[in-house]
Structures are given as C-alpha cells and as structure tokens.
Design a protein around this motif. Structure first.
Motif: not given
Length: 232
Positions: A14-32
């Motif tokens: 679960i932690l590996g999954c959450l790290h990847s999802v939160t990083q993807s959200c942060a990446e989207a936040s940089n552009d939107l």
C-alpha cells in the motif's frame, strides 16, 4: 477529482501505491491551478497492518480519506468509496457531476507521474470512461513469467482489455449507471459495459500505463493473480 484505492491485507504494497499516487497528484497540481483532489483508501476487511500504515501516511497528506469496511469484496469496496465521494460532491452546491472524475487503481499497483494529468485531460476532451492499460511490475515476478504475460497482451491505443487498476469515469455517468457493480471480480468489465450501454464515450488508451504486481497469491480468487498463476 476522487481517486479510489481498495485495500485488503496490503501491508507490503500500500505505501508504494500511495507514494506513486500522491506524486502523480503533485505533478498534476504543478500544471493545473484549480486542481482539487481527494484520495480514498478503502481498508476492506484487513487483518494485517494496512490500516496503521495508511494512517501514518495520511498524517502527512491531508488529501487522504480512510474508509473502513468489512466487505472483502473489491466491487463493494470501490462502490462504497464512490458513494462517499458522491455525497460530498452533492453537498457542494457549486460542484458539477459532469466535471467530476473518479479514477481507480489497486493497492499493489504503481501509477506513472502523468497518470492523474492524463485522466483529467481525457475528461476535458469529452471522454466518459477511460480504460487504461497495466503491465506486471518487473520486480515482482520472474522474467519468464512476465515475458509470457506480454506475449499474450499487446498494449496499444484502442486495446481490448479492461483493468480495474487503471480505470476512470465521469461522475455523471457513474451516477447514471448506479455506481460500481458490487462483484467480487469483474466489476471493472461490468462498469465499462454499463457505460457503453448508456451511450457513453469510452476511450481505451495506453497513454498512462500502470504497473501492477505479478504476485501469484492475490486478494480475489479469479483476479489478476489467478491469471498469472495460469501462465506458469
């Protein structure tokens, strides 16, 4: 945007999954600039340390909501989180279900950095259901087993597959079809079929491929792990 992750005894993943999802959200936040999201982790009938690990992670990530259930059923877990999210959206008078997107992945999966941004771009392009691809994680299975999987799965645009670990739906369509079918397996295929039946725009894409575990002992009999077993 809501992101749903069902988890049944996933303390090792679960932690590996959450790290990847939160990083993807942060990446989207940089552009939107207007990007708002909530991650819903459904702790479903867990008897290991999954809950405590997610609680510790959530202390550092305010956008994570933990939901506890006892279904031991992935379709029911996904639907429970969707209903919870739906009620929150409805409580917001300024919210629009047509501009609400729900993305689904699995606790043993790792999403790419551009995963969230791709889902949102598809929504903005008029897609009602994104059916993405997955492939086995090289670190979780033998090279021979994974090569055999790829020999039977050609991943491309307009591919024929449905994977619950990489699925996204417009809120209005999820509402229209009555949510996620509460099935122990096959809920992903059933929801895509329901969207197609109502005339929804379904996009099958390899633009945001998710990596998932090649483990042979899974959490749902007849699911991805059962298929991997059949390839041995």
């Amino acid at each position: 945007m809501g992101i749903v992750i069902p988890a049944h005894n996933e303390q090792d993943e679960i932690l590996g999954c959450l790290h990847s999802v939160t990083q993807s959200c942060a990446e989207a936040s940089n552009d939107l600039a207007q990007f708002a999201y909530q991650i819903f982790v459904v702790i479903d009938a867990c008897t290991d340390d999954t809950l405590s690990l997610v609680e510790d992670f959530a202390h550092h990530h305010s956008n994570i909501t933990i939901l506890t259930t006892s279904f031991k059923n992935v379709g029911s877990a996904r639907n429970f989180a969707w209903n919870y999210f739906m009620e929150r959206v409805r409580a917001d008078r300024n919210a629009d279900f047509d501009l609400t997107w729900v993305a689904f992945t699995d606790a043993d999966s790792r999403v790419p950095l551009h995963w969230v941004a791709t889902h949102l771009a598809m929504m903005q392009a008029g897609v009602d259901c994104l059916v993405g691809t997955v492939s086995p994680r090289p670190d979780t299975g033998s090279a021979e087993l994974i090569a055999k999987w790829f020999s039977m799965h050609t991943l491309f645009e307009n591919h024929p597959h449905v994977f619950g670990a990489n699925l996204g739906l417009r809120g209005s369509y999820l509402d229209l079809v009555g949510g996620i079918p509460q099935l122990p397996i096959g809920e992903d295929t059933a929801i895509v079929a329901a969207v197609l039946k109502t005339g929804g725009n379904v996009r099958r894409t390899d633009a945001c491929r998710v990596l998932t575990s090649a483990r042979l002992q899974g959490r749902a009999e007849g699911g991805f792990s059962t298929y991997m077993q059949s390839l041995r």
